[in-house]
Design an enzyme around this catalytic site. Structure first.
Site, PDB file in Angstrom:
ATOM      1  N   CYS A  86     -13.677  -5.767   2.007  1.00  0.00           N
ATOM      2  CA  CYS A  86     -13.289  -6.512   3.224  1.00  0.00           C
ATOM      3  C   CYS A  86     -13.689  -5.752   4.477  1.00  0.00           C
ATOM      4  CB  CYS A  86     -11.792  -6.811   3.237  1.00  0.00           C
ATOM      5  SG  CYS A  86     -11.291  -7.952   1.965  1.00  0.00           S
ATOM      6  N   LYS A 101       0.857  -1.210   0.000  1.00  0.00           N
ATOM      7  CA  LYS A 101       0.000   0.000   0.000  1.00  0.00           C
ATOM      8  C   LYS A 101       0.880   1.244   0.000  1.00  0.00           C
ATOM      9  CE  LYS A 101      -3.713  -2.498   1.791  1.00  0.00           C
ATOM     10  NZ  LYS A 101      -4.806  -2.973   0.953  1.00  0.00           N
TER      11      LYS A 101
HETATM   12  N1  PLP Z   1      -6.396  -3.201   7.159  1.00  0.00           N
HETATM   13  C1  PLP Z   1      -6.860  -2.288   6.284  1.00  0.00           C
HETATM   14  C2  PLP Z   1      -7.471  -1.031   6.798  1.00  0.00           C
HETATM   15  C3  PLP Z   1      -6.756  -2.524   4.910  1.00  0.00           C
HETATM   16  O1  PLP Z   1      -7.211  -1.607   4.048  1.00  0.00           O
HETATM   17  C4  PLP Z   1      -6.168  -3.723   4.468  1.00  0.00           C
HETATM   18  C5  PLP Z   1      -6.090  -4.021   3.031  1.00  0.00           C
HETATM   19  O2  PLP Z   1      -6.848  -3.502   2.237  1.00  0.00           O
HETATM   20  C6  PLP Z   1      -5.680  -4.631   5.417  1.00  0.00           C
HETATM   21  C7  PLP Z   1      -5.826  -4.338   6.754  1.00  0.00           C
HETATM   22  C8  PLP Z   1      -5.051  -5.915   5.011  1.00  0.00           C
HETATM   23  O3  PLP Z   1      -3.855  -5.682   4.342  1.00  0.00           O
HETATM   24  P1  PLP Z   1      -3.059  -6.908   3.682  1.00  0.00           P
HETATM   25  O4  PLP Z   1      -4.046  -7.616   2.808  1.00  0.00           O
HETATM   26  O5  PLP Z   1      -1.973  -6.244   2.913  1.00  0.00           O
HETATM   27  O6  PLP Z   1      -2.554  -7.757   4.791  1.00  0.00           O
END
Ligand code: PLP
Length: 408
Positions: free
Chosen positions: A366, A228
């Protein structure tokens, strides 16, 4: 908008932006899901693969020492980037999800018991909900979620009221990925300290926007992902307070996380390696270090100023489209714009704008409890990054007008 910020130059560093999609130039508005990598990141990983590839911490040969230096060098960059106290507090993981799971598996399972509570909010990503559900199921603790206000801000009055002597952990996001809301971390931190409750911040959406200083935030754990922040996938970070990390048991066993192993008994390595079992994602860590240097070279305040100005302009332009509703109108927002269009399913929006070369995200992001709160199956989401420009916004608006022509 800042005149010192040379957007053409910023964009030229990202090769992905030069490709076409369905015969049209790409307008990439999905960095909240995953941000493209600049050339410097791609080249750093390429250099490692071509010249230094080896395993870390194990060999005495030159390549292994070079790989170890590069991997541990990336840790030093991460420490500086988020202002952690020491590299002992910087643990490499696969991403935010794994970082939160580490705390849930190690700290929570060994610290929670029946009747205890973990306090989260209704706007968490599933990565900051499900690990706590699993830990609660294993320990008999209870997961409690503070509600939202209709504009997508956290209901701080209710949040405060939900803190009780049973609350053993607070876990909150810094920025909602579904709404863009920036949470009042200073207020939450004060409450956590006042009640002596450890607290974790999910920084997945915050790390790329503005300056993240974990000492200023004062949290006990901070989690984020490399992809990100213009880094590669497969790498993330957990920053933890050293005393807490010291007190926590390892969560995965294997090579690198041990000092000595006998069949009857093993002794753990020191921090941070106690939590890094097995061969780590070496190239990805190096890529993350390069991504942080790239962001620093652009200037984090300059990026934030550019993004905020562009997001305000984008919201105004979007609201001129008949029947478009922005979901999440908090006073303090990151450059993430969730929206719906009357009479059109978000997936249809995503499909039509894709044909116009515009990449946005559609779905529940999600964050199903957020969708439930608004009574929506899904939203469309445009997210801005350091390279986003007015042309991207115009392309989105034009593509949405095309959606209206097709479906209305
Ligand atoms: N937390 C937030 C607020 C997110 O936006 C995301 C991914 O979109 C995650 C956690 C999970 O990130 P990752 O899939 O890179 O572990």
């Amino acid at each position: 908008m800042s005149t010192a910020y040379n957007i053409a130059q910023v964009r030229s560093a990202f090769p992905l932006l030069r490709r076409t999609v369905h015969g049209k130039p790409l307008a990439y508005l999905d960095s909240a899901a995953s941000a493209p990598m600049p050339t410097s990141v791609i080249e750093a990983m390429d250099r490692y693969a071509k010249h230094h590839h080896s395993n870390v911490h194990r060999g005495v040969h030159l390549l292994s020492q070079e790989a170890t230096d590069a991997y541990e060098g990336a840790r030093t960059i991460v420490r500086r980037f988020v202002n952690a106290r020491s590299t002992r507090e910087v643990i490499f993981t696969r991403g935010t999800t794994e970082a939160i799971n580490l705390v849930a598996q190690s700290w929570a399972r060994s610290s929670l018991s029946s009747g205890d509570e973990v306090l989260i909010t209704h706007m968490e990503h599933h990565a900051n909900i499900v690990p706590w559900q699993l830990a609660c199921q294993a320990t008999g603790a209870r997961l409690v979620a503070a509600p939202l206000l209709p504009n997508g801000e956290l209901d701080m009055e209710r949040f405060r009221a939900l803190i009780s002597p049973r609350t053993r952990l607070i876990a909150v996001t810094q920025v909602s990925n579904a709404l863009g809301t920036i949470l009042p971390l200073s207020e939450i931190g004060l409450l956590a300290r006042e009640h002596g409750i450890p607290w974790l911040v999910d920084g997945a959406q915050a790390i790329a926007h503005g300056i993240v200083d974990v000492q200023a935030i004062g949290c006990d754990f901070y989690a984020f992902s490399g992809h990100k922040l213009y880094g590669p996938t497969g790498i993330g970070v957990l920053i933890g307070r050293e005393a807490l990390l010291e007190s926590m048991p390892p969560w995965q066993g294997g090579g690198d996380m041990i000092r000595s192993v006998r069949i009857e008994h093993s002794e753990w390595n020191e921090l941070p390696w106690k939590f890094e079992a097995g061969t780590p994602p070496i190239a990805a860590a190096i890529g993350l270090g390069a991504a942080m240097e790239h962001v620093e070279s652009l200037g984090r305040e300059a990026i934030a100023a550019h993004e905020i100005a562009l997001a305000q302009h984008a919201e105004k332009a979007l609201l001129e489209i008949d029947g478009l509703r922005i979901i999440g109108t908090a006073a303090h927002k990151a450059p993430v714009i969730s929206f719906t269009l009357d009479g059109v399913h978000p997936h249809d929006i995503g499909t039509v704008v894709d044909l116009e070369g515009v990449a946005i995200r559609t779905g529940h992001h999600c964050a199903m409890p957020v969708m439930e709160f608004y009574g929506l199956p899904a939203t469309a989401r445009a997210s801005l990054a350091c390279f986003s420009n007015e042309d991207d916004v115009q392309r989105l608006v034009a593509a949405l007008r095309r959606v209206c022509e097709v479906f209305r």
